[in-house]
Design a protein around this motif. Structure first.
Motif, short mmCIF file in Angstrom:
data_model
loop_
_atom_site.label_atom_id
_atom_site.label_comp_id
_atom_site.label_asym_id
_atom_site.label_seq_id
_atom_site.Cartn_x
_atom_site.Cartn_y
_atom_site.Cartn_z
N SER A 22 -2.71 1.55 -4.69
CA SER A 22 -3.20 2.87 -4.32
C SER A 22 -4.19 2.84 -3.17
CB SER A 22 -3.87 3.53 -5.52
OG SER A 22 -5.08 2.87 -5.80
N GLY A 23 -4.71 1.67 -2.84
CA GLY A 23 -5.72 1.57 -1.78
C GLY A 23 -5.12 1.69 -0.40
N GLY A 24 -3.84 2.10 -0.29
CA GLY A 24 -3.14 2.13 0.99
C GLY A 24 -3.86 2.88 2.08
N HIS A 25 -4.26 4.12 1.76
CA HIS A 25 -4.86 4.96 2.80
C HIS A 25 -6.18 4.38 3.28
CE1 HIS A 25 -5.81 8.51 5.10
NE2 HIS A 25 -6.95 8.63 4.47
N THR B 186 0.47 1.74 -14.69
CA THR B 186 -0.65 1.94 -13.77
C THR B 186 -1.75 0.99 -14.23
OG1 THR B 186 -0.05 4.27 -13.48
CG2 THR B 186 -2.28 3.62 -12.83
N VAL B 187 -2.00 -0.05 -13.44
CA VAL B 187 -2.96 -1.10 -13.82
C VAL B 187 -4.19 -0.95 -12.93
CG1 VAL B 187 -3.33 -3.59 -14.05
CG2 VAL B 187 -1.04 -2.62 -14.45
N TYR C 60 -5.65 1.32 -8.02
CA TYR C 60 -4.80 0.81 -9.10
C TYR C 60 -3.49 0.29 -8.53
CZ TYR C 60 -2.78 5.55 -8.63
OH TYR C 60 -2.20 6.70 -8.15
N PHE C 61 -2.80 -0.47 -9.38
CA PHE C 61 -1.48 -1.01 -9.05
C PHE C 61 -0.42 -0.24 -9.85
CE2 PHE C 61 -4.67 -4.37 -8.78
CZ PHE C 61 -4.49 -4.80 -7.47
N PRO D 2 0.84 -1.20 0.00
CA PRO D 2 0.00 0.00 0.00
C PRO D 2 0.88 1.25 0.00
CG PRO D 2 -0.75 -1.57 1.67
CD PRO D 2 0.58 -2.06 1.17
N ASP D 3 0.51 2.24 -0.83
CA ASP D 3 1.30 3.45 -0.95
C ASP D 3 0.37 4.65 -0.99
OD1 ASP D 3 3.00 5.52 -1.64
OD2 ASP D 3 4.12 4.35 -3.13
#
Length: 305
Positions: free
Chosen positions: A277-280, A232-233, A213-214, A62-63
């Motif tokens: 992108s779902g990190g937060h 960006t996937v 996204y990844f 996660p980022d």
């Protein structure tokens, strides 16, 4: 490969077809190398940062820097050239569409989009998620605004940014794709025609579904396989009917064979990290879950006491 000829991206023209083929295109009496032999065409194809890859969800990192991208000019309608390149179907995009944000260091301008598919709606995406291959995958190719061509951008390790979208089979047709699917009838052989009144937004999931996204560093998925791409996937899929997906298989490769299974096998990560992108939101959800469990435990203890 002459990169000047490869400006339309990732795909050489039919004149260069003798250099490489997809596996489904290789014929017994043909010297055209399939994916296993692409390193003969370009040494980059045996590099250690190749694409596509299999994305394993539990191994992604996660980022929080991977915020939603800004899609500038994606709403504008345009006239575009749609091309059967001999390897894929490609839309050459006019100037104006730009992406920024999402931890990209600079804005990137869109130059073209193309697709990869399977056979009659069967598995055909290039990237896979937890080993699952989707029926089709779209790549929207962007280059840094300072560059004039893809070949120029490929000289920069982060010169190219590609947005990848998966397709899913659905019971009903996606009317927003009708014009594109109809145009395929006019380019069954390597050739081109014009497509009017499209916007990039029409072809994508709603903006609210483009936030997860990844992200990873990789390469072109065909020769020259240059390792100069930020991938960006996107997680959310685009829905097409079985008939719409199957329409892409009516096209012909430049050697006359049916254009199907136009995807490179997944490549080893070789230690590369894939970020999510779902990190937060994931961290917030986990925190809320922990608080909820603690609260309920406290209440039950209090009740017993």
């Amino acid at each position: 490969i002459n990169l000047k000829i490869s400006f339309f991206a990732i795909y050489p023209t039919a004149r260069e077809d003798q250099y490489w083929c997809y596996q489904s295109q290789v014929m017994c009496n043909d010297s055209c190398p399939g994916p296993e032999g692409w390193a003969v065409v370009s040494q980059h194809c045996s590099g250690r940062a190749q694409s596509p890859v299999n994305i394993v969800r539990r191994k992604t990192l996660p980022d929080e820097r991977l915020t939603p991208l800004h899609f500038i000019g994606y709403q504008e309608t345009f006239h575009a050239r749609i091309v059967n390149t001999g390897h894929t179907v490609q839309l050459d995009l006019p100037a104006g569409a730009v992406i920024k944000g999402g931890d990209l260091a600079v804005p990137y301008k869109a130059i073209q989009l193309h697709l990869h598919w399977g056979k009659d709606g069967g598995p055909g995406s290039e990237h896979t998620i937890d080993g699952e291959q989707f029926p089709m995958e779209m790549h929207i190719v962007h280059i840094k605004e300072e560059y004039n061509s893809l070949s120029q951008a490929l000289g920069d390790r982060t010169g190219v940014a590609v947005l990848a979208f998966f397709f899913q089979e659905w019971a009903s047709a996606n009317k927003k794709y009708d014009a594109l699917v109809r145009a395929l009838k006019h380019i069954r052989q390597p050739s081109n025609t014009t497509l009017n009144g499209l916007s990039l937004d029409m072809l994508l999931p709603p903006q609210s579904n483009r936030t997860t996204y990844f992200r990873y560093q990789g390469s072109l998925t065909t020769p020259s396989c240059a390792e100069a791409l930020i991938w960006t996937v996107f997680e959310n899929t685009i829905r097409l009917s079985k008939q719409q997906l199957a329409a892409f298989c009516q096209l012909k490769f430049s050697n006359g064979k049916q254009m199907e299974k136009t995807h490179r096998p997944v490549q080893p990560l070789n230690g590369r990290k894939v970020y999510y992108s779902g990190g937060h939101s994931a961290l917030v959800s986990s925190t809320l879950l922990i608080i909820s469990v603690m609260a309920s435990s406290g209440l039950s203890l209090h009740a017993r006491g």
